[in-house]
Design an enzyme around this catalytic site. Structure first.
Site, PDB file in Angstrom:
ATOM      1  N   ARG A 153      16.614   1.146  -1.516  1.00  0.00           N
ATOM      2  CA  ARG A 153      15.351   0.965  -2.257  1.00  0.00           C
ATOM      3  C   ARG A 153      15.588   1.155  -3.748  1.00  0.00           C
ATOM      4  NH1 ARG A 153      11.355   2.206   1.390  1.00  0.00           N
ATOM      5  NH2 ARG A 153      10.195   0.727   0.135  1.00  0.00           N
ATOM      6  N   PRO A 205       0.764  -1.234   0.000  1.00  0.00           N
ATOM      7  CA  PRO A 205       0.000   0.000   0.000  1.00  0.00           C
ATOM      8  C   PRO A 205       0.800   1.292   0.000  1.00  0.00           C
ATOM      9  CG  PRO A 205      -0.568  -1.445   1.845  1.00  0.00           C
ATOM     10  CD  PRO A 205       0.708  -1.920   1.270  1.00  0.00           C
ATOM     11  N   GLU A 206       0.547   2.094  -0.992  1.00  0.00           N
ATOM     12  CA  GLU A 206       0.886   3.510  -0.973  1.00  0.00           C
ATOM     13  C   GLU A 206      -0.454   4.242  -1.002  1.00  0.00           C
ATOM     14  OE1 GLU A 206       3.972   4.746  -3.652  1.00  0.00           O
ATOM     15  OE2 GLU A 206       4.909   2.774  -3.626  1.00  0.00           O
ATOM     16  N   LYS A 220      -1.051   7.376   4.284  1.00  0.00           N
ATOM     17  CA  LYS A 220      -1.294   5.940   4.367  1.00  0.00           C
ATOM     18  C   LYS A 220      -2.041   5.566   5.636  1.00  0.00           C
ATOM     19  CE  LYS A 220       3.095   5.439   1.974  1.00  0.00           C
ATOM     20  NZ  LYS A 220       4.546   5.239   2.197  1.00  0.00           N
TER      21      LYS A 220
END
Length: 281
Positions: A271, A5-6, A61
């Site tokens: 990342r 989830p973003e 979020k």
DNA sequence: ACCCGTGTTCGCTG
DNA sequence: TCAGCGAACACGGG
């Protein structure tokens, strides 16, 4: 892989939860003693029994379910972490990795499902959502509140990090995650390795537009895929087949903008970032 | 078998 | 005192 989830995925969760639960009463709750419910533990959820769901809100979020309980207003804070999702099931239906369950007065059960348990559920007395540390630190929500380019510029100029790394800071832009950061920088034609503080005013405006454009485009793609289903399953890159992104996970493919360079993958702060070395400067 | 991961927090360092 | 960084968290999928 399920939904990771973003902002767009959490917005889908919000829409689903709102449709399933608004106006309903919580009949019973159940939960396992996992890290998802720390520090309070499963028993804290019992404050929700008998309460009626008033609304489901989101900042970045962070999800908040507001309920009217017998002893006043109560909030349920939910962060989905890396692998969390809310699904709706018939009573008694087995659901792998279900960590908490809210049975509603329509006979359906809302499961919080989270294999890796990086997510978090917290009952907030008197619904002091904005006072939670995890919420009070966040920037205004890009989708609901828009992006104030002047504020964004102030945040970026105050750090020595690369712009991609700064964008992942929820105080800078709540809801932006690794994919949306890469997509927004591609749209804004900014090299992710640039120092955040070195962006021009015009570049900051492009970046704000890039974030909004990417978030909206991702939500449209979800809608087109029908992820607002009754079961709340969000299909994603591999499940839906098509990768809906411009550069994310497209290493080696032709740049969709210039068509002359290939998308590169680099690593920043551990990342992956994807970029066009020709378009992004 | 081994590596990777769409998020956050913690502890160390300079 | 604090920004920044890497590790840790825990598990499934490629």
């Amino acid at each position: 892989m399920g939904p990771m989830p973003e902002l767009p995925e959490v917005e889908v969760a919000r829409l689903n939860l709102s449709r399933w639960a608004t106006g309903r009463r919580v009949a019973t709750v159940e939960a396992e003693a996992t890290r998802v419910l720390r520090p309070a533990g499963p028993r804290a959820l019992s404050a929700l029994v008998g309460a009626q769901v008033v609304s489901v809100d989101r900042t970045g979020k962070a999800l908040l379910v507001r309920l009217a309980g017998r002893r006043g207003a109560v909030g349920l804070y939910s962060h989905l972490g890396m692998t969390g999702k809310w699904v709706r099931r018939a009573a008694g239906e087995p659901t792998p990795h279900s960590r908490a369950r809210l049975a509603l007065d329509d006979g359906k059960v809302l499961h919080y499902v989270d294999p890796r348990m990086f997510g978090r559920l917290l009952v907030v007395p008197r619904a002091r959502f904005e006072a939670l540390p995890a919420v009070s630190q966040l920037s205004p929500d890009p989708l609901r509140d828009g992006i104030d380019a002047a504020r964004l510029g102030q945040r970026l100029v105050a750090t020595r990090r690369a712009v991609k790394v700064a964008l992942l800071d929820q105080k800078v832009l709540a809801g932006v995650g690794n994919i949306q950061a890469a997509e927004a920088l591609f749209r804004a034609r900014i090299d992710p390795r640039r120092l955040a503080a070195d962006l021009t005013r015009g570049e900051v405006v492009r970046l704000a537009e890039g974030v909004l454009g990417s978030v909206r485009r991702t939500l449209e793609a979800f809608r087109a895929e029908g992820v607002l289903s009754d079961e709340g399953e969000v299909t994603y890159v591999e499940e839906g087949g098509d990768n809906p992104f411009l550069v994310y996970d497209r290493e080696g493919e032709a740049c969709p903008r210039c068509r002359r360079a290939r998308i590169e993958r680099i690593v920043q702060s551990g990342r992956s970032t994807f970029l066009c070395p020709r378009c992004q400067r």
